[in-house]
Design an enzyme around this catalytic site. Structure first.
Site, mmCIF file in Angstrom:
data_model
loop_
_atom_site.group_PDB
_atom_site.id
_atom_site.type_symbol
_atom_site.label_atom_id
_atom_site.label_comp_id
_atom_site.label_asym_id
_atom_site.label_seq_id
_atom_site.Cartn_x
_atom_site.Cartn_y
_atom_site.Cartn_z
ATOM 1 N N LYS A 20 -7.441 -3.104 0.553
ATOM 2 C CA LYS A 20 -6.509 -4.142 1.030
ATOM 3 C C LYS A 20 -7.312 -5.421 1.345
ATOM 4 O O LYS A 20 -8.347 -5.652 0.709
ATOM 5 C CB LYS A 20 -5.702 -3.634 2.221
ATOM 6 C CG LYS A 20 -5.020 -2.298 1.908
ATOM 7 C CD LYS A 20 -3.961 -1.908 2.885
ATOM 8 C CE LYS A 20 -3.358 -0.577 2.470
ATOM 9 N NZ LYS A 20 -2.198 -0.215 3.286
ATOM 10 N N GLU B 264 3.305 -3.285 -0.010
ATOM 11 C CA GLU B 264 3.027 -4.552 0.682
ATOM 12 C C GLU B 264 3.290 -5.738 -0.254
ATOM 13 O O GLU B 264 3.680 -6.817 0.202
ATOM 14 C CB GLU B 264 1.580 -4.537 1.230
ATOM 15 C CG GLU B 264 1.484 -3.605 2.434
ATOM 16 C CD GLU B 264 0.140 -2.927 2.650
ATOM 17 O OE1 GLU B 264 -0.873 -3.381 2.080
ATOM 18 O OE2 GLU B 264 0.113 -1.923 3.396
ATOM 19 N N GLU C 123 3.979 6.540 -2.414
ATOM 20 C CA GLU C 123 3.551 6.093 -1.093
ATOM 21 C C GLU C 123 4.778 5.808 -0.237
ATOM 22 O O GLU C 123 5.345 4.704 -0.308
ATOM 23 C CB GLU C 123 2.711 4.815 -1.209
ATOM 24 C CG GLU C 123 1.434 4.982 -1.989
ATOM 25 C CD GLU C 123 0.387 3.980 -1.534
ATOM 26 O OE1 GLU C 123 -0.717 4.413 -1.192
ATOM 27 O OE2 GLU C 123 0.689 2.776 -1.496
ATOM 28 N N GLY D 71 -0.393 3.323 6.785
ATOM 29 C CA GLY D 71 -1.060 2.680 7.915
ATOM 30 C C GLY D 71 -0.476 3.071 9.265
ATOM 31 O O GLY D 71 -0.780 2.455 10.281
ATOM 32 N N HIS E 165 2.412 -2.139 -5.113
ATOM 33 C CA HIS E 165 2.187 -1.620 -3.762
ATOM 34 C C HIS E 165 3.315 -2.124 -2.853
ATOM 35 O O HIS E 165 3.798 -3.245 -3.012
ATOM 36 C CB HIS E 165 0.826 -2.094 -3.240
ATOM 37 C CG HIS E 165 0.439 -1.393 -1.975
ATOM 38 N ND1 HIS E 165 0.952 -1.754 -0.754
ATOM 39 C CD2 HIS E 165 -0.369 -0.324 -1.745
ATOM 40 C CE1 HIS E 165 0.466 -0.935 0.180
ATOM 41 N NE2 HIS E 165 -0.338 -0.060 -0.403
ATOM 42 N N ASN F 135 -8.027 1.804 -1.592
ATOM 43 C CA ASN F 135 -7.360 0.513 -1.540
ATOM 44 C C ASN F 135 -7.865 -0.186 -0.282
ATOM 45 O O ASN F 135 -7.397 0.089 0.816
ATOM 46 C CB ASN F 135 -5.837 0.717 -1.490
ATOM 47 C CG ASN F 135 -5.096 -0.603 -1.338
ATOM 48 O OD1 ASN F 135 -5.703 -1.677 -1.440
ATOM 49 N ND2 ASN F 135 -3.794 -0.524 -1.098
ATOM 50 N N SER G 180 -1.526 7.330 4.974
ATOM 51 C CA SER G 180 -2.232 8.010 6.071
ATOM 52 C C SER G 180 -2.952 9.287 5.624
ATOM 53 O O SER G 180 -2.986 10.278 6.356
ATOM 54 C CB SER G 180 -1.273 8.294 7.236
ATOM 55 O OG SER G 180 -0.796 7.070 7.781
HETATM 56 P P1 PGA Z 1 -3.119 4.074 4.365
HETATM 57 O O1 PGA Z 1 -2.678 3.108 3.160
HETATM 58 O O2 PGA Z 1 -3.997 5.147 3.798
HETATM 59 O O3 PGA Z 1 -3.829 3.160 5.332
HETATM 60 O O4 PGA Z 1 -1.860 4.628 4.951
HETATM 61 C C1 PGA Z 1 -2.382 3.613 1.894
HETATM 62 C C2 PGA Z 1 -2.005 2.482 0.981
HETATM 63 O O5 PGA Z 1 -1.352 1.542 1.432
HETATM 64 O O6 PGA Z 1 -2.346 2.475 -0.217
#
Ligand code: PGA
Length: 251
Positions: free
Chosen positions: A14, A97, A167, A173, A95, A12, A212
């Site tokens: 982003k 976000e 998640e 993140g 997601h 992803n 992460s």
């Molecule tokens: P990350 O994000 O690996 O940076 O924690 C995962 C995601 O949001 O899909």
């Protein structure tokens, strides 16, 4: 112990990338991807999907969002048919976000998953709890409600054509991943919830962990019985790290 499902690892990106950075990523990834023994998807920003096309093969192309509508006066939205038209096979829906920053409710996420399937895309449906919800002991209730809305819309069989991604919001993140045991607990509960409606779809459903994931923790996470791969944010921006995570998914 039953045999595990073929692993799926999804990048992803982003809101990251550029034409030149994406070309560099492809040049570093593709020559080393032939030996991977898992399915790989790269979910890129909309504007780059057309250019990326099949250039990341054997990785398949995915988007990071899709409209719950088909076509028409919906300024700024992108339909599933458009995504399929430019070569996408997958799309992330729900997601955290999108849920948090764009107010997407469980109902909207479910409608997006349904539209994705109707457009011939495989949805990667994300669920996860916030830190506050975890600390209040509400993890299972939260993810189970998120999953229930999607199951009502597309059923276990529809979901198993795509994938489910757990998640935990507090792990995204932040550098703070769920422990393998914490993740396995939730993955097991999610699979059991699907199994109550359709045991065979549940047995085939790929449940990804995201939050992460790094080369250093991927092997232990992916070795859990109900963890079938990962949804990788930050670490997917480095082709070397992403390849190492994909290699950890060889099961
Ligand atoms: P990350 O994000 O690996 O940076 O924690 C995962 C995601 O949001 O899909």
């Amino acid at each position: 112990m039953t045999a595990k499902r073929r692993a799926l690892v999804a990048a992803n990106w982003k809101m990251n990338g550029s034409l030149s950075a994406n070309a560099d990523w492809a040049a570093a990834f593709v020559p080393k991807a032939a030996d991977l023994r898992c399915d790989v998807v790269v979910c890129a920003p909309f504007v780059y999907l057309c250019t990326l096309g099949r250039s990341l093969a054997p990785a398949e192309l995915g988007a990071q969002d899709v409209s719950e509508r088909t076509a028409g006066a919906f300024t700024g939205d992108v339909s599933g048919e458009m995504l399929a038209d430019v070569g996408c096979r997958w799309v992330i829906v729900g997601h955290s976000e999108r849920r948090q920053l764009h107010g997407e409710s469980d109902a909207v996420v479910a409608a997006k998953a349904a539209r994705a399937l109707q457009a011939g895309l495989r949805p990667i449906v994300c669920v996860g709890e916030t830190l506050e919800q975890r600390e209040a002991g509400r993890t299972d209730a939260v993810v189970s409600a998120q999953l229930a809305a999607v199951l009502d819309a597309i059923g276990p069989e529809g979901l198993s054509r795509g994938a489910l991604a757990y998640e935990p919001v507090w792990a995204i993140g932040t550098g703070r991943n769920a422990t393998p045991a914490q993740a396995q607990d939730v993955h097991g509960a999610l699979r059991a919830q699907v199994a109550r409606q359709d045991p065979s779809a549940a047995a085939g459903l790929r449940i990804l962990y995201g939050g992460s994931v790094k080369p250093a923790n991927a092997v232990e996470l992916f070795s859990q019985q109900d963890i079938d791969g990962g949804l990788i944010g930050g670490a997917s921006l480095s082709p070397a790290d992403f390849l190492a995570i994909c290699a950890a998914a060889r099961i």
